[in-house]
Design a protein around this motif. Structure first.
Motif, PDB file in Angstrom:
ATOM      1  N   ILE A  59     -19.385 -14.955  26.799  1.00 37.65           N
ATOM      2  CA  ILE A  59     -18.958 -14.108  27.916  1.00 37.65           C
ATOM      3  C   ILE A  59     -19.545 -14.593  29.238  1.00 37.65           C
ATOM      4  CG2 ILE A  59     -19.204 -11.802  28.924  1.00 37.65           C
ATOM      5  CD1 ILE A  59     -18.929 -10.690  26.069  1.00 37.65           C
ATOM      6  N   TYR A  60     -20.853 -14.837  29.251  1.00 36.53           N
ATOM      7  CA  TYR A  60     -21.493 -15.243  30.508  1.00 36.53           C
ATOM      8  C   TYR A  60     -21.374 -16.747  30.751  1.00 36.53           C
ATOM      9  CZ  TYR A  60     -23.193 -10.502  30.783  1.00 36.53           C
ATOM     10  OH  TYR A  60     -23.242  -9.136  30.860  1.00 36.53           O
ATOM     11  N   GLY A  61     -21.132 -17.506  29.677  1.00 41.00           N
ATOM     12  CA  GLY A  61     -20.912 -18.936  29.851  1.00 41.00           C
ATOM     13  C   GLY A  61     -19.595 -19.251  30.535  1.00 41.00           C
ATOM     14  N   VAL A  62     -18.675 -18.282  30.537  1.00 39.04           N
ATOM     15  CA  VAL A  62     -17.393 -18.452  31.221  1.00 39.04           C
ATOM     16  C   VAL A  62     -17.605 -18.753  32.703  1.00 39.04           C
ATOM     17  CG1 VAL A  62     -15.386 -17.150  32.065  1.00 39.04           C
ATOM     18  CG2 VAL A  62     -15.939 -17.142  29.632  1.00 39.04           C
ATOM     19  N   LEU A  97      -9.615 -12.360  34.506  1.00 38.74           N
ATOM     20  CA  LEU A  97      -9.582 -12.733  33.094  1.00 38.74           C
ATOM     21  C   LEU A  97     -10.038 -11.575  32.201  1.00 38.74           C
ATOM     22  CD1 LEU A  97     -10.989 -16.375  33.265  1.00 38.74           C
ATOM     23  CD2 LEU A  97      -8.648 -15.683  32.712  1.00 38.74           C
ATOM     24  N   GLN A  98     -11.029 -10.815  32.678  1.00 38.83           N
ATOM     25  CA  GLN A  98     -11.474  -9.657  31.915  1.00 38.83           C
ATOM     26  C   GLN A  98     -10.353  -8.637  31.773  1.00 38.83           C
ATOM     27  OE1 GLN A  98     -14.970  -8.510  34.181  1.00 38.83           O
ATOM     28  NE2 GLN A  98     -16.337  -9.299  32.612  1.00 38.83           N
ATOM     29  N   ILE A  99      -9.628  -8.405  32.862  1.00 34.57           N
ATOM     30  CA  ILE A  99      -8.517  -7.463  32.824  1.00 34.57           C
ATOM     31  C   ILE A  99      -7.460  -7.923  31.811  1.00 34.57           C
ATOM     32  CG2 ILE A  99      -6.612  -6.457  34.130  1.00 34.57           C
ATOM     33  CD1 ILE A  99      -9.316  -5.296  34.843  1.00 34.57           C
ATOM     34  N   ILE A 100      -7.128  -9.217  31.851  1.00 30.78           N
ATOM     35  CA  ILE A 100      -6.131  -9.760  30.919  1.00 30.78           C
ATOM     36  C   ILE A 100      -6.627  -9.666  29.480  1.00 30.78           C
ATOM     37  CG2 ILE A 100      -4.846 -11.829  30.257  1.00 30.78           C
ATOM     38  CD1 ILE A 100      -4.926 -12.699  33.184  1.00 30.78           C
ATOM     39  N   SER A 101      -7.938  -9.851  29.283  1.00 32.67           N
ATOM     40  CA  SER A 101      -8.496  -9.819  27.922  1.00 32.67           C
ATOM     41  C   SER A 101      -8.400  -8.440  27.290  1.00 32.67           C
ATOM     42  CB  SER A 101      -9.963 -10.276  27.943  1.00 32.67           C
ATOM     43  OG  SER A 101     -10.790  -9.309  28.571  1.00 32.67           O
ATOM     44  N   ALA A 145     -12.187 -17.572  25.181  1.00 33.68           N
ATOM     45  CA  ALA A 145     -13.629 -17.389  24.993  1.00 33.68           C
ATOM     46  C   ALA A 145     -13.980 -15.905  24.973  1.00 33.68           C
ATOM     47  CB  ALA A 145     -14.400 -18.105  26.103  1.00 33.68           C
ATOM     48  N   PHE A 146     -13.345 -15.126  25.859  1.00 33.31           N
ATOM     49  CA  PHE A 146     -13.551 -13.673  25.866  1.00 33.31           C
ATOM     50  C   PHE A 146     -13.107 -13.063  24.536  1.00 33.31           C
ATOM     51  CE2 PHE A 146     -13.499 -13.673  30.685  1.00 33.31           C
ATOM     52  CZ  PHE A 146     -14.796 -13.197  30.807  1.00 33.31           C
ATOM     53  N   SER A 195     -21.897 -14.086  21.278  1.00 32.87           N
ATOM     54  CA  SER A 195     -20.885 -13.414  22.103  1.00 32.87           C
ATOM     55  C   SER A 195     -21.303 -13.373  23.566  1.00 32.87           C
ATOM     56  CB  SER A 195     -20.630 -11.994  21.584  1.00 32.87           C
ATOM     57  OG  SER A 195     -21.763 -11.173  21.720  1.00 32.87           O
ATOM     58  N   MET A 196     -22.592 -13.136  23.813  1.00 32.04           N
ATOM     59  CA  MET A 196     -23.103 -13.108  25.190  1.00 32.04           C
ATOM     60  C   MET A 196     -23.011 -14.485  25.832  1.00 32.04           C
ATOM     61  SD  MET A 196     -24.053 -10.140  26.272  1.00 32.04           S
ATOM     62  CE  MET A 196     -24.673  -8.524  25.816  1.00 32.04           C
TER      63      MET A 196
END
Length: 300
Positions: free
Chosen positions: A203-206, A274-278, A40-41, A199-200
């Motif tokens: 990102i925030y739906g995650v 997850l952000q770091i991995i993305s 999703a990211f 996109s928002m």
């Protein structure tokens, strides 16, 4: 040093709630939810790269879709390893041969970020109204003094602008002329708005998707809107990658719904991981074609 306040906040939260309880909460997340959230990211970043292409093309920068995708990912990676997200402007270095002049490049990047900011503020305002209606956060009858302070600040700001308007005009007008030199048509503008919104939402739906996977019984409308306020707060210069501020904000939201704080911290840490991995694709592309980060100052 002020950015370490966020890390201190996180340490205090973990000390108060308990890191063992937080780890137990993290373990409740199924692996498939993590994988889907990561994709999703990436989809959200792809949509943003399409928007950047539209914006860049409107300034006469012949940016192609595949190039925009690759450079955008590099920009995301650089933005999160440099102070003040300065690395985000590293995108311009990779397309410098396609930019008519430096101001055009800066203007295109600023407009690209403005779309994010507008969307973020729009949903944040809706969130504030939602929480005010449902939780009566601000009790106006008891806060006339705070309202008076805000009115005084507003009046002071207007007076300051009036006094400094000539100096402000001298600085702003040259940049505004360049910023406004785009040929972004109405159709392209709305496409950029739609791409930004989608996109928002991803990102925030995650946060909602992972909370669902963790079986957290929270009101998903409240959580979804609240994460946009969280997004605004993480822009404050007291945190690194939103650490501490994001966790504290989620704890406050969870407490409104009488939910355990360890679930809030666990959810936040999972999203952070997850952000770091993305950022990995951007990191790989950067190391395949690196730039000296000191060269960013030459883009002005």
């Amino acid at each position: 040093m002020i950015k370490f306040l966020g890390i201190i906040l996180l340490c205090l939260l973990l000390y108060k709630v308990g890191w063992r309880e937080t780890i137990d909460s993290i373990k409740k997340t199924p692996l498939i939810y993590l994988v889907i959230s990561l994709f999703a990211f990436w989809i959200a970043f792809y949509l943003k790269s399409l928007r950047w292409k539209i914006v860049s093309n409107s300034y006469g920068i012949p940016l192609k879709g595949s190039q925009a995708f690759k450079v955008f990912f590099i920009g995301i990676f650089l933005a999160n390893i440099t102070p003040g997200k300065l690395g985000d402007f590293g995108r311009l270095f990779y397309i410098k041969d396609q930019i008519p002049n430096p101001k055009i490049g800066w203007s295109s990047l600023i407009m690209d970020r403005v779309f994010d900011l507008i969307c973020l503020l729009f949903f944040s305002v809706i969130a504030l109204f939602y929480y005010q209606l449902n939780f009566d956060i601000i009790k106006w009858n008891d806060n006339y003094w705070s309202l008076g302070i805000w009115v005084a600040v507003l009046i002071f700001g207007i007076l300051l602008f009036v006094l400094l308007r000539k100096k402000i005009k001298k600085i702003v007008i040259p940049w505004w002329e360049v910023f406004n030199s785009h040929n972004l048509k109405t159709g392209s503008f709305w496409i950029a708005i739609v791409l930004t919104t989608l996109s928002m939402i991803l990102i925030y739906g995650v946060f909602n998707y992972l909370a669902w996977g963790m079986n957290i019984p929270i009101n998903h409308i409240g959580l979804f809107l609240g994460t946009f306020v969280l997004g605004v707060l993480t822009l404050l210069p007291i945190t690194i990658l939103g650490i501490g501020v994001r966790e504290t904000s989620l704890v406050v939201i969870f407490q409104m719904y009488d939910l355990p704080s360890q679930d809030a911290i666990a959810l936040s840490l999972i999203v952070f991981l997850l952000q770091i991995i993305s950022f990995v694709p951007g990191a790989i592309w950067f190391y395949l074609s690196p730039i000296d980060l000191n060269q960013l100052k030459n883009l002005k």
